[in-house]
Scaffold this motif. Structure first.
Motif, PDB file in Angstrom:
ATOM      1  N   SER A  74      52.826  36.773  33.623  1.00 32.15           N
ATOM      2  CA  SER A  74      52.752  35.335  33.362  1.00 32.15           C
ATOM      3  C   SER A  74      51.946  34.615  34.433  1.00 32.15           C
ATOM      4  O   SER A  74      51.125  33.732  34.132  1.00 32.15           O
ATOM      5  CB  SER A  74      54.165  34.748  33.292  1.00 32.15           C
ATOM      6  N   GLU A  75      52.141  35.001  35.694  1.00 27.83           N
ATOM      7  CA  GLU A  75      51.387  34.382  36.787  1.00 27.83           C
ATOM      8  C   GLU A  75      49.916  34.751  36.709  1.00 27.83           C
ATOM      9  O   GLU A  75      49.031  33.931  36.973  1.00 27.83           O
ATOM     10  CB  GLU A  75      51.961  34.824  38.134  1.00 27.83           C
ATOM     11  N   GLN A  76      49.634  35.994  36.339  1.00 30.15           N
ATOM     12  CA  GLN A  76      48.239  36.415  36.224  1.00 30.15           C
ATOM     13  C   GLN A  76      47.512  35.647  35.123  1.00 30.15           C
ATOM     14  O   GLN A  76      46.358  35.248  35.281  1.00 30.15           O
ATOM     15  CB  GLN A  76      48.176  37.911  35.944  1.00 30.15           C
ATOM     16  N   LEU A  77      48.197  35.425  34.000  1.00 29.20           N
ATOM     17  CA  LEU A  77      47.577  34.692  32.899  1.00 29.20           C
ATOM     18  C   LEU A  77      47.304  33.246  33.274  1.00 29.20           C
ATOM     19  O   LEU A  77      46.241  32.698  32.960  1.00 29.20           O
ATOM     20  CB  LEU A  77      48.479  34.760  31.667  1.00 29.20           C
ATOM     21  N   LEU A  78      48.240  32.624  33.970  1.00 25.50           N
ATOM     22  CA  LEU A  78      48.038  31.242  34.409  1.00 25.50           C
ATOM     23  C   LEU A  78      46.873  31.137  35.391  1.00 25.50           C
ATOM     24  O   LEU A  78      46.045  30.227  35.305  1.00 25.50           O
ATOM     25  CB  LEU A  78      49.316  30.713  35.052  1.00 25.50           C
ATOM     26  N   PHE A  79      46.812  32.072  36.297  1.00 26.12           N
ATOM     27  CA  PHE A  79      45.734  32.062  37.282  1.00 26.12           C
ATOM     28  C   PHE A  79      44.388  32.301  36.610  1.00 26.12           C
ATOM     29  O   PHE A  79      43.390  31.630  36.913  1.00 26.12           O
ATOM     30  CB  PHE A  79      46.005  33.146  38.339  1.00 26.12           C
ATOM     31  N   PHE A  80      44.347  33.240  35.663  1.00 30.77           N
ATOM     32  CA  PHE A  80      43.100  33.527  34.958  1.00 30.77           C
ATOM     33  C   PHE A  80      42.658  32.318  34.132  1.00 30.77           C
ATOM     34  O   PHE A  80      41.472  31.983  34.096  1.00 30.77           O
ATOM     35  CB  PHE A  80      43.295  34.740  34.047  1.00 30.77           C
ATOM     36  N   ALA A  81      43.612  31.658  33.478  1.00 30.97           N
ATOM     37  CA  ALA A  81      43.275  30.478  32.680  1.00 30.97           C
ATOM     38  C   ALA A  81      42.697  29.374  33.556  1.00 30.97           C
ATOM     39  O   ALA A  81      41.746  28.678  33.162  1.00 30.97           O
ATOM     40  CB  ALA A  81      44.524  29.980  31.946  1.00 30.97           C
ATOM     41  N   THR A  82      43.235  29.231  34.774  1.00 33.95           N
ATOM     42  CA  THR A  82      42.706  28.213  35.687  1.00 33.95           C
ATOM     43  C   THR A  82      41.305  28.556  36.139  1.00 33.95           C
ATOM     44  O   THR A  82      40.449  27.676  36.276  1.00 33.95           O
ATOM     45  CB  THR A  82      43.639  28.080  36.907  1.00 33.95           C
ATOM     46  N   LEU A  83      41.070  29.847  36.376  1.00 33.64           N
ATOM     47  CA  LEU A  83      39.721  30.280  36.759  1.00 33.64           C
ATOM     48  C   LEU A  83      38.724  29.962  35.649  1.00 33.64           C
ATOM     49  O   LEU A  83      37.624  29.452  35.907  1.00 33.64           O
ATOM     50  CB  LEU A  83      39.718  31.783  37.055  1.00 33.64           C
ATOM     51  N   VAL A  84      39.092  30.270  34.411  1.00 32.79           N
ATOM     52  CA  VAL A  84      38.197  30.002  33.278  1.00 32.79           C
ATOM     53  C   VAL A  84      37.952  28.509  33.137  1.00 32.79           C
ATOM     54  O   VAL A  84      36.817  28.058  32.918  1.00 32.79           O
ATOM     55  CB  VAL A  84      38.803  30.591  31.984  1.00 32.79           C
ATOM     56  N   TRP A  85      38.996  27.703  33.275  1.00 27.24           N
ATOM     57  CA  TRP A  85      38.862  26.251  33.164  1.00 27.24           C
ATOM     58  C   TRP A  85      37.908  25.717  34.225  1.00 27.24           C
ATOM     59  O   TRP A  85      37.038  24.886  33.938  1.00 27.24           O
ATOM     60  CB  TRP A  85      40.233  25.606  33.300  1.00 27.24           C
ATOM     61  N   ALA A  86      38.067  26.198  35.448  1.00 29.09           N
ATOM     62  CA  ALA A  86      37.203  25.727  36.528  1.00 29.09           C
ATOM     63  C   ALA A  86      35.759  26.142  36.293  1.00 29.09           C
ATOM     64  O   ALA A  86      34.826  25.386  36.582  1.00 29.09           O
ATOM     65  CB  ALA A  86      37.700  26.283  37.866  1.00 29.09           C
TER      66      ALA A  86
END
Length: 496
Positions: A337-349
């Motif tokens: 769950s933490e990895q997915l949130l972090f990856f989503a933030t990277l993509v958004w940025a």
């Protein structure tokens, strides 16, 4: 007719069945077994073939997979009480030496009293009697012998291991590198065996302890049924700076005596008596960047006095190295769950031009956006490393470093307690500090079976290294530990 043909066919099959039964019934026992063997031997050969392939594949898998590396035990050297120096005594000694002007003394006093270091840290005898030059080979060897042999004596006593049983020896000391080497000094002192694989790491800074563990792990993978000892230390007196350059006076205020000795094993029989199992090592090196390379730099000042020069940009450089390191470590240890949130933030940025998303808040460089645009962007998501680890052993370099790491990683006071108390009680002992922190956790009896311990250290170069251990059992208060005489008085409130 079709019906008749079908009936005849059925009748023929029935006749053949009856005939076979009659034939089997007329066979003797020996003939019956012979017939069964002839009928099934082809199927049996197939089964045995498949079974052989399965066993072979399974054997290759278990033989080729990395061996488990166990941390049997470790020891941290505690100097004699006559080497204790309080903050005020430290300034008195510096004044007595006659090597510093009043401005330099005032600067050191200011640094020491805001450092987070307590009044019971240790300095070498050569510094206490600092009328002469402390940076001599004789004084360096004397300090090395005291700290290394002290830690190793305790390790061999705790583990009941003979020095001759050690097959791999790794020693790291950044500043003091004599000839013969420090590893040779240990081999000579303990009369270790002639085919020991010994390594001496120099110039690698405060993170060299994890580098030593990494090297020992690789050697244990290549040499089965073996023991490895990793010795981590730094010679304080040999690097004592007696000049006036302020950026070179800072190491004098923080570095204190210390040494750790760690016993690693790849022998399966050591599983039951070992404390921890090695899970991950992640190393980050920023040496390709000139500013990072010179952030901690050994050099002579204008008077030709040798010392370590610490860059004013060290915190920013360390933050950048930390960002890279924990971004690599995250996928190995964080929940999905933490990895997915972090990856989503990277993509958004990346898609919408947000801040430079990092694993630690405040450690990235400022993005090339106007202040108005930057204000609109959301702060980067910070993975919760508390979900991955129960215990944190962050290199106790200085109070400011520990404060920044606590803030950036969102850790509680309890999570960084071991680091703060180690800095207070023993000062910055360089590469061995993370082991004094683990010794603190063990003395407090906080490590339980299955707990994960994250050791994180920084070093010149510039490097940031991580190692993750998993506890194999509940660790009771050890009989030998550098904290035993004072653990009940900790934690204490450190001065600001």
């Amino acid at each position: 007719m079709p019906g008749l043909r079908l009936s005849r066919s059925g009748s023929g099959a029935g006749c053949r069945t009856l005939s076979s039964r009659a034939e089997v019934g007329s066979l003797s026992k020996e003939e019956l077994w012979k017939k069964l063997w002839e009928d099934t031997r082809y199927d049996l050969a197939t089964v045995l073939g498949f079974f052989g392939v399965f066993v072979f594949t399974l054997s290759v898998y278990f033989m080729s997979r990395p061996r488990s590396i166990y941390l049997v035990d470790f020891a941290c050297y505690r100097p004699n009480d006559d080497l204790k120096v309080s903050k005020d005594e430290f300034i008195v000694l510096a004044r007595k030496s006659g090597k510093f002007d009043e401005a330099s003394l005032e600067f050191q006093k200011r640094i020491v009293h805001s450092s987070g270091i307590g009044d019971e840290t240790y300095v070498p005898r050569s510094v206490i009697a600092s009328g002469e030059n402390t940076a001599t080979m004789k004084e360096g060897r004397a300090e090395a012998s005291a700290v290394m042999f002290g830690a190793l004596d305790e390790l061999f006593e705790k583990t009941r291991l003979r020095p001759k049983d050690v097959g791999i020896l790794v020693v790291n000391c950044s500043i003091f590198n004599p000839t013969p080497s420090l590893s040779a000094m240990i081999i000579n002192h303990y009369k270790m065996r002639g085919n020991i694989l010994s390594y001496n790491l120099g110039g690698m800074g405060c993170s060299a302890g994890i580098i030593g563990v990494d090297l020992a792990r690789d050697m244990l993978q290549a040499n089965p049924n073996n023991y490895a000892v990793v010795v981590s230390t730094e010679m304080v007196g040999y690097n004592w700076y007696s000049g006036k350059e302020r950026s070179m006076l800072i190491p004098n205020c923080f570095f204190r005596m210390g040494c750790s000795a760690v016993l690693l094993s790849n022998r399966r029989r050591d599983y039951r008596r070992s404390k921890y199992c090695l899970e991950h090592i992640v190393r980050t090196h920023k040496g390709a960047d000139d500013r990072s390379f010179r952030s901690v730099y050994q050099v002579e000042d204008e008077q030709g006095i040798k010392g370590l020069k610490v860059s004013k940009d060290l915190m920013e450089i360390g933050g950048d190295a930390l960002k890279t390191n924990i971004t690599t470590l995250g996928p190995l240890v964080l929940p999905l769950s933490e990895q997915l949130l972090f990856f989503a933030t990277l993509v958004w940025a990346h898609l919408f031009g947000g801040n430079d998303v990092v694993g630690a808040k405040g450690s990235s460089q400022r993005p090339s956006l106007s202040p108005a645009t930057t204000a609109k962007n959301k702060k980067p998501y910070i993975p919760d490393y508390k979900l991955a680890f129960e215990h944190f052993c962050v290199h106790a370099a200085s109070k400011r470093v520990v404060d920044e790491l606590q803030r950036n990683l969102g850790l509680s006071d309890r999570h960084v307690e071991a680091s703060r108390m180690t800095l207070h009680r023993f000062g910055n002992t360089s590469s061995s500090s993370i082991w004094y922190e683990l010794a603190y956790l063990e003395a407090k009896e906080r490590v339980k079976r299955g707990d994960r311990v994250w050791q994180l250290s920084f070093g010149s170069g510039f490097k940031c290294n991580s190692v993750v251990w998993r506890s194999l059992r509940r660790v009771r208060k050890p009989s030998r530990n550098p904290w035993l005489d004072c653990i009940d008085t900790y934690p204490v409130t450190t001065s600001l």
